[in-house]
Design an enzyme around this catalytic site. Structure first.
Site, short mmCIF file in Angstrom:
data_model
loop_
_atom_site.label_atom_id
_atom_site.label_comp_id
_atom_site.label_asym_id
_atom_site.label_seq_id
_atom_site.Cartn_x
_atom_site.Cartn_y
_atom_site.Cartn_z
N SER A 83 68.01 -38.20 1.19
CA SER A 83 66.93 -37.21 1.16
C SER A 83 65.70 -37.71 1.90
O SER A 83 65.40 -38.90 1.90
CB SER A 83 66.56 -36.93 -0.30
OG SER A 83 65.33 -36.26 -0.38
N TYR B 224 63.18 -31.96 5.54
CA TYR B 224 62.40 -30.73 5.36
C TYR B 224 61.46 -30.61 6.55
O TYR B 224 61.04 -31.62 7.11
CB TYR B 224 61.53 -30.82 4.10
CG TYR B 224 62.28 -30.81 2.79
CD1 TYR B 224 62.92 -29.67 2.35
CD2 TYR B 224 62.30 -31.94 1.98
CE1 TYR B 224 63.59 -29.66 1.14
CE2 TYR B 224 62.96 -31.93 0.76
CZ TYR B 224 63.60 -30.79 0.35
OH TYR B 224 64.25 -30.78 -0.86
N THR C 123 67.05 -28.61 5.42
CA THR C 123 66.95 -27.74 4.24
C THR C 123 65.97 -26.60 4.51
O THR C 123 64.81 -26.85 4.86
CB THR C 123 66.51 -28.57 3.03
OG1 THR C 123 67.46 -29.64 2.87
CG2 THR C 123 66.47 -27.73 1.76
N LYS D 170 70.92 -26.04 5.36
CA LYS D 170 71.24 -26.03 3.93
C LYS D 170 70.30 -25.09 3.18
O LYS D 170 69.07 -25.21 3.31
CB LYS D 170 71.08 -27.45 3.37
CG LYS D 170 71.19 -27.58 1.86
CD LYS D 170 71.22 -29.04 1.46
CE LYS D 170 71.27 -29.24 -0.03
NZ LYS D 170 70.00 -29.00 -0.70
N HIS E 63 69.93 -24.49 -3.86
CA HIS E 63 69.18 -25.70 -4.20
C HIS E 63 69.43 -26.08 -5.67
O HIS E 63 68.52 -26.53 -6.38
CB HIS E 63 67.69 -25.48 -3.96
CG HIS E 63 66.96 -26.71 -3.47
ND1 HIS E 63 66.65 -26.93 -2.15
CD2 HIS E 63 66.49 -27.79 -4.13
CE1 HIS E 63 66.01 -28.09 -2.03
NE2 HIS E 63 65.90 -28.63 -3.22
C1 LIG Z 1 66.82 -33.72 -8.88
C2 LIG Z 1 67.18 -33.01 -7.62
C3 LIG Z 1 66.53 -33.31 -6.44
C4 LIG Z 1 66.90 -32.67 -5.26
N1 LIG Z 1 66.30 -33.05 -4.08
C5 LIG Z 1 66.69 -32.48 -2.92
C6 LIG Z 1 66.16 -32.91 -1.69
O1 LIG Z 1 65.35 -33.84 -1.62
N2 LIG Z 1 66.57 -32.27 -0.57
C7 LIG Z 1 67.47 -31.23 -0.59
O2 LIG Z 1 67.81 -30.68 0.44
N3 LIG Z 1 68.02 -30.84 -1.76
C8 LIG Z 1 67.66 -31.44 -2.91
N4 LIG Z 1 68.25 -31.05 -4.09
C9 LIG Z 1 69.32 -30.04 -4.07
C10 LIG Z 1 70.67 -30.71 -3.89
O3 LIG Z 1 70.81 -31.24 -2.62
C11 LIG Z 1 71.83 -29.70 -4.11
O4 LIG Z 1 71.60 -28.57 -3.31
C12 LIG Z 1 71.99 -29.28 -5.56
O5 LIG Z 1 71.69 -30.32 -6.44
C13 LIG Z 1 73.42 -28.80 -5.78
O6 LIG Z 1 73.60 -28.35 -7.07
P1 LIG Z 1 74.26 -29.21 -8.25
O7 LIG Z 1 73.20 -30.15 -8.72
O8 LIG Z 1 74.63 -28.19 -9.26
O9 LIG Z 1 75.45 -29.95 -7.67
C14 LIG Z 1 67.90 -31.68 -5.28
C15 LIG Z 1 68.55 -31.38 -6.47
C16 LIG Z 1 68.22 -32.04 -7.63
C17 LIG Z 1 68.96 -31.72 -8.89
#
Ligand SMILES: Cc1cc2nc3c(=O)[nH]c(=O)nc-3n(C[C@H](O)[C@H](O)[C@H](O)COP(=O)(O)O)c2cc1C
Length: 384
Positions: free
Chosen positions: A106, A129, A155, A253, A277
């Protein structure tokens, strides 16, 4: 307990992490309707069991973004993962490498790209981002390319961070003495985590953004930086610019609509991640798995289609493939396993999922990933 499922890892993570961190991972936007639907909609899909098919040679191998993988699963980008375990991104990247699946770092990870590359000998996928400061974006792209990254996960569903009420309740999103006291109380209740991460996991800075946000422990500085830098003015024109800047694979994404998927293909992106997300942005938007089939019908033959949100097992991986995904990203489950048992936890989780995917293929009577298709699902009309 010997953890077996994602739910087991979740339980162990809950015991280990301070409340505000566990809830930061756990939570979704608003009333968490989309978050719940992400999981529930997977559970609602029924598989077709087939018998007396030769399944003596079942193979879970696949390719994602041109990279050979042991199974079509990648670790999703998760911000602050390095707060869940000592040098968390490094531990997870090592587990991913050993399991033969891609790891995505990330933008707001704790470990810098150079540290992950040095620890694994392999460049991860890099998530970005769009920042207001395009010079900073350019510098991050240059650093990613120089570090060996060839897949950029860009993203597009975060023009502003969603309203995650758990973060408000726990003082994660607030500044001032009261919030700090609330968090301190939660930290004191987690001595194992303090030893492992706060003391053993230094430096806790935002590895890829150390120039912009020097102190990763200062959540207020982090929030202020996000508020100031995340760019809600980004449009498809900026994706054109980005496409011109990045010669590697570009995955967009955070797409849930057919029209946006078509625009993504037209922009020259190499792939799309159908994603909400993890239910953290627009509450009551559809579950990712519910949005997938229409997008697969519209652009599945023209682009590499990935999805994430609610994938909790190897069975879910199979279901996503049957509905048109080339592969899935997994978010919370790898964070839970990491928080509970570090690299060994993520390794165990991935091993269980690969075994489960293989078994699902076996019982569905399909031996190759590329042959998984909608005929392996019971249609809603067939259901009693
Ligand atoms: C705690 C947390 C932090 C996240 N941080 C990012 C991030 O920095 N960049 C991003 O593109 N998605 C981020 N996401 C989204 C994840 O990449 C992903 O889309 C999502 O967790 C998928 O769903 P799931 O947790 O049910 O597998 C984050 C998700 C969580 C739970």
């Amino acid at each position: 307990m010997y953890p077996a499922t994602a739910a087991d890892w979740r339980l162990l993570a809950q015991r280990r992490l301070p409340r505000f961190l566990f809830d930061y991972v756990e939570g979704g936007a608003g009333d968490e309707v989309t978050l719940a639907a992400n999981v529930a909609d997977f559970a609602d899909i029924r598989l077709r069991q087939r018998v007396l098919v030769d399944v003596s040679d079942v193979d879970t191998r696949s390719q994602l973004a041109g990279q050979a993988c042991a199974m079509p699963v990648a670790l999703a980008p998760v911000g602050l993962a390095g707060l869940m375990a000592r040098r968390g991104e490094v531990q997870a990247a090592r587990a991913a490498l050993a399991a033969g699946v891609p790891f995505t770092l990330s933008t707001v990870g704790i470990c810098p790209l150079v540290e992950v590359v040095a620890a694994t000998g392999q460049a991860p996928w890099f998530q970005l981002y769009m920042l207001r400061d395009r010079g900073a974006v350019r510098a991050l792209l240059d650093a990613a390319w120089a570090g060996g990254c060839r897949t950029l996960v860009f993203t597009v569903d975060l023009p502003l961070p969603g309203m995650r009420w758990r973060d408000v309740r726990n003082g994660m999103a607030a500044s001032g003495a009261r919030a700090a006291l609330l968090r301190a109380r939660q930290v004191l209740a987690s001595p194992g985590w303090v030893r492992e991460v706060v003391i053993g996991g230094r430096p806790l800075s935002f590895g890829n953004l150390h120039q912009q946000v020097p102190d990763g422990r200062d959540l207020n500085a982090f929030k202020a930086w996000i508020d100031a830098q995340f760019d809600p003015g980004v449009t498809w024109r900026d994706i054109d610019w980005l496409r011109g800047q990045w010669p590697g694979k570009l995955l967009l994404k955070g797409i849930l609509e057919v029209d946006d998927a078509r625009a993504a293909v037209a922009s020259g992106a190499d792939g799309i991640v159908v994603s909400n997300h993890g239910g953290r942005q627009l509450d009551t938007a559809p579950a990712s798995i519910a949005a997938l089939p229409a997008i697969a019908r519209a652009v599945g033959s023209q682009t590499e289609l990935l999805m994430d949100g609610g994938v909790r097992s190897g069975v879910d991986v199979f279901k996503a493939l049957a509905l048109g995904a080339r592969g899935v990203l997994v978010g919370r489950p790898w964070i839970w396993a990491l928080a509970a048992q570090g690299q060994a936890g993520v390794t165990q989780l991935l091993a269980h999922w690969q075994r489960e995917l293989l078994l699902t293929m076996t019982l569905a009577g399909v031996t190759r990933i590329a042959d998984i298709n909608p005929s392996h699902l019971i249609t809603p009309q067939e259901r009693p």
